[in-house]
Design a protein around this motif. Structure first.
Motif, PDB file in Angstrom:
ATOM      1  N   THR A  39       0.865  -1.171   0.000  1.00 23.81           N
ATOM      2  CA  THR A  39       0.000   0.000   0.000  1.00 23.81           C
ATOM      3  C   THR A  39       0.903   1.223   0.000  1.00 23.81           C
ATOM      4  O   THR A  39       1.713   1.394   0.915  1.00 23.81           O
ATOM      5  CB  THR A  39      -0.899   0.020   1.252  1.00 23.81           C
ATOM      6  N   ILE A  40       0.797   2.039  -1.042  1.00 25.98           N
ATOM      7  CA  ILE A  40       1.714   3.175  -1.188  1.00 25.98           C
ATOM      8  C   ILE A  40       0.966   4.500  -1.077  1.00 25.98           C
ATOM      9  O   ILE A  40      -0.028   4.713  -1.761  1.00 25.98           O
ATOM     10  CB  ILE A  40       2.465   3.111  -2.526  1.00 25.98           C
ATOM     11  N   SER A  41       1.467   5.365  -0.214  1.00 26.17           N
ATOM     12  CA  SER A  41       0.930   6.722  -0.071  1.00 26.17           C
ATOM     13  C   SER A  41       1.946   7.686  -0.663  1.00 26.17           C
ATOM     14  O   SER A  41       3.119   7.674  -0.262  1.00 26.17           O
ATOM     15  CB  SER A  41       0.688   7.063   1.399  1.00 26.17           C
ATOM     16  N   TYR A  42       1.499   8.511  -1.610  1.00 20.73           N
ATOM     17  CA  TYR A  42       2.385   9.463  -2.273  1.00 20.73           C
ATOM     18  C   TYR A  42       2.096  10.885  -1.814  1.00 20.73           C
ATOM     19  O   TYR A  42       0.930  11.301  -1.733  1.00 20.73           O
ATOM     20  CB  TYR A  42       2.209   9.395  -3.787  1.00 20.73           C
ATOM     21  N   ALA A  43       3.145  11.625  -1.532  1.00 20.65           N
ATOM     22  CA  ALA A  43       3.007  13.042  -1.160  1.00 20.65           C
ATOM     23  C   ALA A  43       4.408  13.645  -1.199  1.00 20.65           C
ATOM     24  O   ALA A  43       5.380  12.978  -1.582  1.00 20.65           O
ATOM     25  CB  ALA A  43       2.381  13.189   0.223  1.00 20.65           C
ATOM     26  N   ALA A  44       4.526  14.899  -0.799  1.00 19.44           N
ATOM     27  CA  ALA A  44       5.846  15.517  -0.693  1.00 19.44           C
ATOM     28  C   ALA A  44       6.648  14.788   0.377  1.00 19.44           C
ATOM     29  O   ALA A  44       6.116  14.390   1.414  1.00 19.44           O
ATOM     30  CB  ALA A  44       5.701  16.991  -0.324  1.00 19.44           C
ATOM     31  N   SER A  45       7.928  14.608   0.142  1.00 20.79           N
ATOM     32  CA  SER A  45       8.792  13.925   1.109  1.00 20.79           C
ATOM     33  C   SER A  45       8.732  14.594   2.472  1.00 20.79           C
ATOM     34  O   SER A  45       8.747  13.925   3.513  1.00 20.79           O
ATOM     35  CB  SER A  45      10.240  13.920   0.606  1.00 20.79           C
ATOM     36  N   SER A  46       8.658  15.921   2.469  1.00 16.31           N
ATOM     37  CA  SER A  46       8.594  16.673   3.730  1.00 16.31           C
ATOM     38  C   SER A  46       7.350  16.312   4.525  1.00 16.31           C
ATOM     39  O   SER A  46       7.415  16.068   5.742  1.00 16.31           O
ATOM     40  CB  SER A  46       8.613  18.175   3.437  1.00 16.31           C
ATOM     41  N   ALA A  47       6.216  16.248   3.849  1.00 16.70           N
ATOM     42  CA  ALA A  47       4.956  15.923   4.524  1.00 16.70           C
ATOM     43  C   ALA A  47       4.977  14.495   5.055  1.00 16.70           C
ATOM     44  O   ALA A  47       4.538  14.222   6.179  1.00 16.70           O
ATOM     45  CB  ALA A  47       3.785  16.117   3.567  1.00 16.70           C
ATOM     46  N   LEU A  48       5.517  13.577   4.267  1.00 15.92           N
ATOM     47  CA  LEU A  48       5.552  12.172   4.679  1.00 15.92           C
ATOM     48  C   LEU A  48       6.481  11.969   5.870  1.00 15.92           C
ATOM     49  O   LEU A  48       6.164  11.224   6.804  1.00 15.92           O
ATOM     50  CB  LEU A  48       6.001  11.309   3.510  1.00 15.92           C
ATOM     51  N   ALA A  49       7.633  12.624   5.849  1.00 16.04           N
ATOM     52  CA  ALA A  49       8.575  12.493   6.962  1.00 16.04           C
ATOM     53  C   ALA A  49       7.954  13.002   8.255  1.00 16.04           C
ATOM     54  O   ALA A  49       8.106  12.382   9.317  1.00 16.04           O
ATOM     55  CB  ALA A  49       9.854  13.264   6.654  1.00 16.04           C
ATOM     56  N   ARG A  50       7.239  14.082   8.160  1.00 18.61           N
ATOM     57  CA  ARG A  50       6.601  14.630   9.376  1.00 18.61           C
ATOM     58  C   ARG A  50       5.468  13.721   9.851  1.00 18.61           C
ATOM     59  O   ARG A  50       5.235  13.596  11.059  1.00 18.61           O
ATOM     60  CB  ARG A  50       6.099  16.044   9.091  1.00 18.61           C
ATOM     61  N   GLN A  51       4.775  13.096   8.913  1.00 17.51           N
ATOM     62  CA  GLN A  51       3.729  12.152   9.317  1.00 17.51           C
ATOM     63  C   GLN A  51       4.331  10.955  10.046  1.00 17.51           C
ATOM     64  O   GLN A  51       3.787  10.485  11.046  1.00 17.51           O
ATOM     65  CB  GLN A  51       2.945  11.686   8.090  1.00 17.51           C
ATOM     66  N   ILE A  52       5.455  10.465   9.549  1.00 22.03           N
ATOM     67  CA  ILE A  52       6.135   9.357  10.229  1.00 22.03           C
ATOM     68  C   ILE A  52       6.578   9.800  11.623  1.00 22.03           C
ATOM     69  O   ILE A  52       6.448   9.062  12.600  1.00 22.03           O
ATOM     70  CB  ILE A  52       7.325   8.862   9.389  1.00 22.03           C
TER      71      ILE A  52
END
Length: 258
Positions: A53-66
């Motif tokens: 299952t892949i979620s795509y977004a800006a790397s910045s947004a994804l890193a902050r979500q993690i």
């Protein structure tokens, strides 16, 4: 007896479901990877057991979500900075990190545009934009925007266009602004331009005008089971290499041996 058998069967089902659930892989990946990684994901189904299952977004947004606790097993960034951001916070398994792909950035216009550009020091980008806007991903956080801003600064034209930039949440959103004609020009990855028939490349930025574009990938510290590691191994396979190269990426790692 029947009741006991029924309870035992139920426990077995629950156990099996739990084991399968552990093998499911959730990937957070930079938006620019969508076309290539979707294809690789399907090709890797055999190794991982089923598609991730892949979620795509800006790397910045994804890193902050993690960082905030989002349940991702694998993180694939469009730059080293956001991987380092998570590494510094002990949120990735550093021994799994691989610098997997390379890319380049280009200047794009709508497919029917008559704009022509020669990208060089002090080129008249502001004049090419005219009364319109230059579409870019967020220049302070999103990798594509940061690379683009660095290139424009290096070439001596950032000051002349800074006030004309239309910043988007990720590179695919910036691409869409050009594809729909809302912006006469935009800066995106070469791979994004190749994936969108409604735009054309009007110039390529010199590789030495910005930091090297590197896509690292790693397991997060919250990953479980063998699925994430199998997925990472498949990303380094010969079939994945072929699919990434078809989309215009440069594969930076040797093909993994079987």
């Amino acid at each position: 007896m029947a009741s006991a058998i029924g309870e035992l069967a139920a426990l077995l089902v629950i156990g099996t479901t739990g084991a399968l659930a552990q093998e499911k892989v959730t990937v957070f990946a930079a938006a620019s990877l969508k076309n290539a990684l979707d294809a690789v994901n399907q090709a890797c189904t055999g190794e991982a057991g089923h598609p991730a299952t892949i979620s795509y977004a800006a790397s910045s947004a994804l890193a902050r979500q993690i960082e905030e606790g989002a349940p991702a097993d694998v993180f694939m960034s469009a730059d080293l900075d956001w991987m380092t951001y998570l590494s510094d916070r002990k949120l990735i398994k550093s021994e799994t990190e691989t610098r997997l792909l390379g890319n380049s950035i280009v200047l794009v216009a709508p497919a029917d545009s008559t704009i022509e550009a020669t990208i060089a020091n002090d080129f008249d980008l502001a004049g090419l934009i005219g009364e319109g806007r230059l579409a870019m991903a967020n220049v302070d956080a999103v990798p594509a925007g940061k690379y683009g801003k660095a290139a424009l600064k290096s070439l001596g034209v950032w000051a002349s266009v800074e006030g004309k930039v239309a910043q988007a949440e990720n590179v695919r959103a910036a691409l869409a602004l050009v594809a729909t004609g809302e912006a006469p020009l935009g800066i995106v990855y070469k791979t994004d331009a190749a994936a969108e028939p409604k735009v054309k490349i009007v110039g390529a930025f010199p590789a030495d005008s910005h930091p090297a574009i590197v896509y690292p990938v790693a397991e997060t510290t919250g990953s479980q089971g063998n699925g994430p590691r199998a997925f990472l191994e498949c990303l380094r396979s010969a079939k994945a290499k072929s699919l990434f190269e078809e989309q215009g990426f440069t594969v930076l790692t040797p093909v993994a041996s079987n």
